[in-house]
Structures are given as C-alpha cells and as structure tokens.
Design a protein around this motif. Structure first.
Motif, short mmCIF file in Angstrom:
data_model
loop_
_atom_site.label_atom_id
_atom_site.label_comp_id
_atom_site.label_asym_id
_atom_site.label_seq_id
_atom_site.Cartn_x
_atom_site.Cartn_y
_atom_site.Cartn_z
N ILE A 123 0.84 -1.19 0.00
CA ILE A 123 0.00 0.00 0.00
C ILE A 123 0.88 1.25 0.00
N ARG A 124 2.04 1.17 0.64
CA ARG A 124 2.95 2.31 0.65
C ARG A 124 3.42 2.65 -0.76
N SER A 125 3.74 1.63 -1.56
CA SER A 125 4.22 1.88 -2.91
C SER A 125 3.10 2.36 -3.83
N LEU A 126 1.84 2.07 -3.47
CA LEU A 126 0.70 2.58 -4.22
C LEU A 126 0.38 4.01 -3.81
N THR A 127 0.99 4.46 -2.71
CA THR A 127 0.70 5.79 -2.16
C THR A 127 1.77 6.81 -2.49
N THR A 128 3.03 6.41 -2.44
CA THR A 128 4.09 7.40 -2.51
C THR A 128 5.40 6.80 -3.01
N SER A 129 6.28 7.67 -3.51
CA SER A 129 7.63 7.26 -3.90
C SER A 129 8.59 7.37 -2.72
N ARG A 130 8.11 7.97 -1.63
CA ARG A 130 8.96 8.14 -0.45
C ARG A 130 9.06 6.83 0.34
N LEU B 270 0.69 10.35 -3.68
CA LEU B 270 -0.73 10.67 -3.56
C LEU B 270 -1.06 11.58 -2.38
N GLU B 271 -0.11 11.86 -1.52
CA GLU B 271 -0.45 12.49 -0.25
C GLU B 271 -1.23 13.80 -0.40
#
Length: 311
Positions: A92-99, A228-229
């Motif tokens: 889910i983190r990789s679907l949300t952000t590059s950070r 996405l943030e």
C-alpha cells in the motif's frame, strides 16, 4: 519515481484488466447491497421509489442515505487493497508514494489548506448572497452527519484517489511510458465516472469539464509531488467541507448541511473557481515543496532507466 513503484512486480495487462473487474464488483456490486437493503426496509415496492439522490434522501433520511452510499466506496477500497496486495504483490505504501514511508504531514497540510480555501469561498458566497442560502442547522442531525463525514467520507475520497491516481496512473504509466498520457486518461476517466450524477440533468454534460478539471488538478499534484499524499488531503477536505456546509436539491451529496442553497448552478462560476484552485493551491504546494522541472514531471517519460537517472 511514483509510477515506477509498479515495476518491481512486473505488471501484466491481464492483471489490470481483472483488477478493474474485481474493484468494480466490490464497489458497484457488493457496494449496492447496503443501499438495496435500506430501501427494502422503507418500501415494499422498489419500482415506486424515486431513485434520484434527492428522492432516496427523502425516503431513507439524508444521513442514512449518505452512510449507505459511502459504504460502497469503502468496499471498493477494501477490494482494491486486497487485489493490489495479493495479485500485484505491491505494498500500500508503494501505491501511495515514492517516499520511504507515507508522509502524513503532506496529507494534513493539503487537508487544512484546502479547508481554508474552500470553506472561505463557501462562507463568502453565503455572506454575499444571503437570500440564496437557508440556515438548515439541526443539532442532532448535524452531529450524526459530522460523525459520518469524519469517519466515512475520507474513505470514499481515498478510494477514488487510490483507484485513479494510484492504481490506474501507475498502470497506464507503465503501459504508455508517458506521464502526460497517464495524466490525461486518468483525469478523463475520473470525470466520466460522474456522468450519472444528478448535476448532469441540471447543468448538462458540460459540467463534466469541472470533474475532469478536478482530475487534472489532483493528477498534477500527484505527478509533481511523486505521491498521492497531497491529492488525498485535498480530495477529503473538498468533499468534507461541502458536505458539512452546503447542500442543494440537485447535487449528488444530499446532506443535513448547515445551509441549503437555492441558487441556480453556474457552470462559468464553477470553472472560474476551479481555475482559482489551480493557481492558488498548486502555487502554495509548489512553493512549500519546492517543485521543479515541471516539463519533465508532466510531459516526460514515466519510466526512467537507471543510467538516465545517474547521467
């Protein structure tokens, strides 16, 4: 790079096609069950029900209608997360952000900036045209509305962001190797998703330009910020502020808001307001997060080879 987060799992076209089917099944299929069940408790003959949002809000009550409507998006979000995790093997983190981790500070900064901008605009409208707004405050109904809005609306907006600006943006970016076309296609699909909204009957299909424009606004946030943030914070704040402050008899969101507007919709005004959001919000975010290289971020390749990044 945000789009390249999809690469380690070697995404295949068939996975995305099946993924669309699975998500729509959770969202529109399973998601329709709470609404149908609620309608059965209020009417024995479903054929006699006014199926417009205003009609369903009258039948069920605005708060119950809002909660069962939002539950379909919650189920859609669950289906999307499960499919991404177990089929794409993507976090889910990789679907949300590059950070390295989700930047909650970005989400909350975008959320509060948007509330100030949209809330201020709506309040100014009430002050400038008081005859077009009727005070609608009902303490008990508003407290329930506030609880629904705080608990469920962010899940609705998060589903739309993860689906359009996360899942589809990454998938199309990999398929086309173009940041621009992934932005155009996902923004257009986001706008067309609203084609059955009651606003269409009131304003006409031209109002889809507003929704497509909103898709571009959130897509630009995502591409420029590589995550996405900001879009998550903006979308939640936008829907929550409107749901709590103003409702009309022709909009998709039927709520026990503070004000009921009797003003006729003005497409030109909507587009002008949208343009203001582009200038003000993107300007604030660009300064706050020091966005650079706009041309490459919006029009460059979606996939950058290692040798290109180190050249």
């Amino acid at each position: 790079m945000f789009i390249q987060n999809a690469l380690p799992q070697k995404p295949n076209l068939w996975k995305y096609i099946i993924g669309l089917i699975v998500v729509v099944f959770f969202w529109r299929g399973l998601g329709s069950i709470p609404l149908i069940a609620a309608m059965f408790t209020k009417a024995s003959d479903l054929g006699s029900i006014d199926m417009t949002p205003a009609g369903l809000a009258d039948l069920l009550g605005a708060n119950l209608f809002l909660s069962v409507m939002l539950s379909s998006f919650v189920l859609g979000l669950i289906g999307l997360f499960l499919y991404v995790k177990f089929v794409h093997k993507q976090s889910i983190r990789s679907l949300t952000t590059s950070r390295e981790k989700i930047d909650w500070g970005r989400i909350f900064f975008s959320f509060f900036v948007t509330i100030l901008f949209i809330g201020g605009f709506l309040y100014a409208g009430v002050m400038m045209e008081p005859d077009s707004y009727q005070w609608n405050f009902n303490k008990e109904a508003f407290i329930i509305l506030a609880a629904i809005v705080l608990l469920m609306l962010p899940l609705q907006t998060s589903f739309e962001e993860y689906f359009f600006r996360g899942y589809l943006l990454q998938g199309l970016g990999v398929a086309t190797n173009s940041r621009f076309w992934s932005l155009v296609i996902t923004s257009s699909l986001f706008g067309l998703m609203h084609i059955f909204n009651p606003e269409i009957q009131k304003i006409g299909y031209a109002v889809l330009t507003v929704y497509i424009g909103l898709g571009f606004l959130m897509g630009i946030m995502t591409l420029m910020d590589e995550g996405l943030e900001l879009a998550l914070g903006f979308h939640a704040a936008n829907n929550m502020t409107i749901a709590l402050m103003v409702t009309t008899d022709w909009s998709a969101l039927q709520t026990d808001a503070l004000y009921v507007s009797s003003a006729e919709p003005d497409l030109g005004g909507m587009l002008l307001f949208l343009g203001g959001m582009f200038v003000v919000l993107l300007g604030i975010f660009a300064l706050r997060y020091r966005w650079k290289n706009w041309g490459n971020k919006l029009f460059g390749k979606a996939l950058v080879l290692e040798e290109e990044t180190t050249a």
